[in-house]
Design a protein around this motif. Structure first.
Motif, PDB file in Angstrom:
ATOM      1  N   ALA A 413       0.832  -1.206   0.000  1.00 62.97           N
ATOM      2  CA  ALA A 413       0.000   0.000   0.000  1.00 62.97           C
ATOM      3  C   ALA A 413       0.863   1.252   0.000  1.00 62.97           C
ATOM      4  N   GLN A 414       1.949   1.227   0.764  1.00 61.01           N
ATOM      5  CA  GLN A 414       2.862   2.370   0.788  1.00 61.01           C
ATOM      6  C   GLN A 414       3.492   2.583  -0.583  1.00 61.01           C
ATOM      7  N   THR A 415       3.879   1.481  -1.231  1.00 63.92           N
ATOM      8  CA  THR A 415       4.507   1.582  -2.538  1.00 63.92           C
ATOM      9  C   THR A 415       3.522   2.125  -3.577  1.00 63.92           C
ATOM     10  N   ARG A 416       2.268   1.615  -3.539  1.00 66.47           N
ATOM     11  CA  ARG A 416       1.270   2.112  -4.478  1.00 66.47           C
ATOM     12  C   ARG A 416       1.008   3.597  -4.277  1.00 66.47           C
ATOM     13  N   GLU A 417       0.929   4.034  -3.046  1.00 64.98           N
ATOM     14  CA  GLU A 417       0.683   5.451  -2.773  1.00 64.98           C
ATOM     15  C   GLU A 417       1.856   6.302  -3.248  1.00 64.98           C
ATOM     16  N   LEU A 418       3.071   5.816  -3.005  1.00 65.15           N
ATOM     17  CA  LEU A 418       4.262   6.556  -3.422  1.00 65.15           C
ATOM     18  C   LEU A 418       4.311   6.691  -4.941  1.00 65.15           C
ATOM     19  N   VAL A 419       4.114   5.577  -5.644  1.00 63.42           N
ATOM     20  CA  VAL A 419       4.178   5.590  -7.103  1.00 63.42           C
ATOM     21  C   VAL A 419       3.077   6.481  -7.680  1.00 63.42           C
ATOM     22  N   ALA A 420       1.866   6.379  -7.143  1.00 67.24           N
ATOM     23  CA  ALA A 420       0.764   7.190  -7.644  1.00 67.24           C
ATOM     24  C   ALA A 420       1.033   8.680  -7.426  1.00 67.24           C
TER      25      ALA A 420
END
Length: 447
Positions: A413-420
């Motif tokens: 979830a952290q990675t998805r938020e960062l990438v987005a």
């Protein structure tokens, strides 16, 4: 814990380092504009085209040449003519001598020649206009190259900022896993956790070590890519300031496509090249178009170099018409027409490609915005889920597998938020670039 601190220290040392330069996004673009070899190459081509345009205009000016030649001859006609030119002809000596067997005569000739085109059947004006169009095309291409380098530098800057934040996330996730392994080892000694659960936790920790290493390598490559765009040593350490907010994007898709077709400098350059290509038909067109020029010369004649015992000159007007050139001219004109038609089709395809690129950037930006919103909500839920699982694990109510699954869910979830979040910025800049808006002006890059 000691290993975590060592990794963190090495990461900070590499990413910062002694003498590291703090960069804003605008600073990095300004540095790239000043040092990127791609811009230097485009600038040189633009300068060359500008000089060719100047040279084309100068073909209307007269051409003046100076030559010095030496003739040593005993041919009767030449001796007769050259002695006249030297102003040394003696009529009395001519009649008492044998004119068919004259003595050799040495003559130095200093000659100034002049040629002035008056009318060339439209060829000269066509070539001049071609050179102007090509100079305009290269100038527009230089502008596009500057914006391209700006966009590629922005991309590299965003990717480096994203990679470093991702590395920090992986290090924090690794620290969380390490703490859970420590708890598992403690509980295993007390008989509260199975040895298999402890082994599973250690395998998960090893996997986190791999992710940290991969993230760190990605950050190093991103640093090299940014330095590459800036035209500097790829290993030069950089400290980046916080990312500025993404540029404001308003309007609808059709408006952005219209803007791109109107403002893209590379498209304008292609159209200028097409205009130059169309002029080729005029430059090689067949037909009864005369070429008229004024030709003149003035000569000094003597028996010594640069002497001027005799001097004379002439001026004449010359007109020439090509009645038949073997059919080569019509073929050249037809070939030029076909090439122009082909290039025109290429431009149409180019415009369609620009419209597609703008649409993709527009839709990718919308997707990134939606993903950022959903990822933000999912991140809060994942963090809360991990907190609950951790509390239940400490109470002996959850298994190690449940805790590790919650860890993985939070990390993802952290990675998805960062990438987005970074994709929103990058796609906003990409939309500006694809639409032909000036990124240099948007960032207010000092030049």
């Amino acid at each position: 814990m000691h290993r975590q601190l060592a990794v963190l220290f090495v990461t900070l040392a590499v990413s910062a380092g002694v003498g590291a330069q703090e960069l804003t996004l605008a600073d990095s673009v300004a540095a790239a504009l000043g040092s990127n070899p791609e811009i230097r190459a485009a600038s040189a081509r633009a300068a060359a085209a500008a000089e060719r345009a100047k040279g084309g205009k100068r073909h209307r000016l007269p051409k003046i040449g100076l030559s010095e030649s030496f003739v040593y001859s005993n041919q009767p006609a030449e001796v007769f003519a050259l002695s006249l030119n030297q102003a040394r002809f003696d009529l009395g000596e001519f009649f008492v001598s044998d004119p068919n067997n004259p003595d050799p005569l040495a003559t130095w000739i200093t000659r100034v020649d002049l040629e002035l085109p008056v009318y060339t059947g439209g060829k000269l004006s066509a070539r001049i206009d071609q050179a102007k169009n090509m100079a305009t095309a290269e100038d527009m291409a230089l502008g596009h190259t500057r914006e391209k380098v700006a966009f590629e530098t922005i991309t590299a800057y965003v990717n480096l900022a994203k990679a470093r934040e991702h590395t920090q996330l992986m290090e924090m996730a690794r620290a969380t896993t390490s703490e859970h392994v420590r708890l598992a080892e403690q509980y295993a000694k007390q008989g509260l956790v199975l040895e298999a659960d402890l082994m599973q936790a250690r395998v998960h920790l090893a996997h986190m070590d791999e992710l940290v290493t991969a993230a760190d390598n990605g950050a190093r490559l991103a640093l090299a890519a940014l330095n590459f765009q800036m035209g500097t040593d790829q290993n030069l350490p950089r400290d980046l300031e916080s990312m500025p907010p993404p540029p404001v994007i308003a309007g609808d898709l059709d408006g952005w496509i219209d803007l791109a077709l109107e403002d893209r400098q590379d498209l304008a350059a292609a159209k200028s090249r097409l205009a130059a290509g169309r002029l080729e038909q005029r430059a090689v067109r067949p037909g009864y178009f005369p070429e008229i020029a004024v030709v003149g010369n003035y000569g000094l004649f003597d028996d010594r170099i640069f002497g001027a015992n005799g001097h004379s000159g002439s001026i004449m007007a010359v007109a020439r018409i090509n009645l038949f050139g073997g059919g080569a001219d019509p073929s050249a004109s037809a070939a030029a027409g076909h090439e122009a038609a082909g290039f025109e089709a290429d431009i149409q395809r180019f415009e369609e490609g620009i419209a597609l690129a703008v649409q993709q950037a527009w839709r990718d930006l919308g997707t990134a915005r939606t993903r950022r919103e959903t990822a933000h909500s999912a991140l809060a839920a994942a963090a809360e889920a991990l907190r609950v699982r951790e509390s239940r694990f400490k109470q002996g109510l959850d298994k190690m597998a449940d805790l590790l699954d919650a860890e993985t869910a939070l990390r993802e979830a952290q990675t998805r938020e960062l990438v987005a979040r970074y994709d929103v910025s990058l796609n906003a800049y990409r939309l500006l670039y694809e639409a032909g808006a000036s990124l240099i002006n948007t960032l207010e890059v000092s030049r």
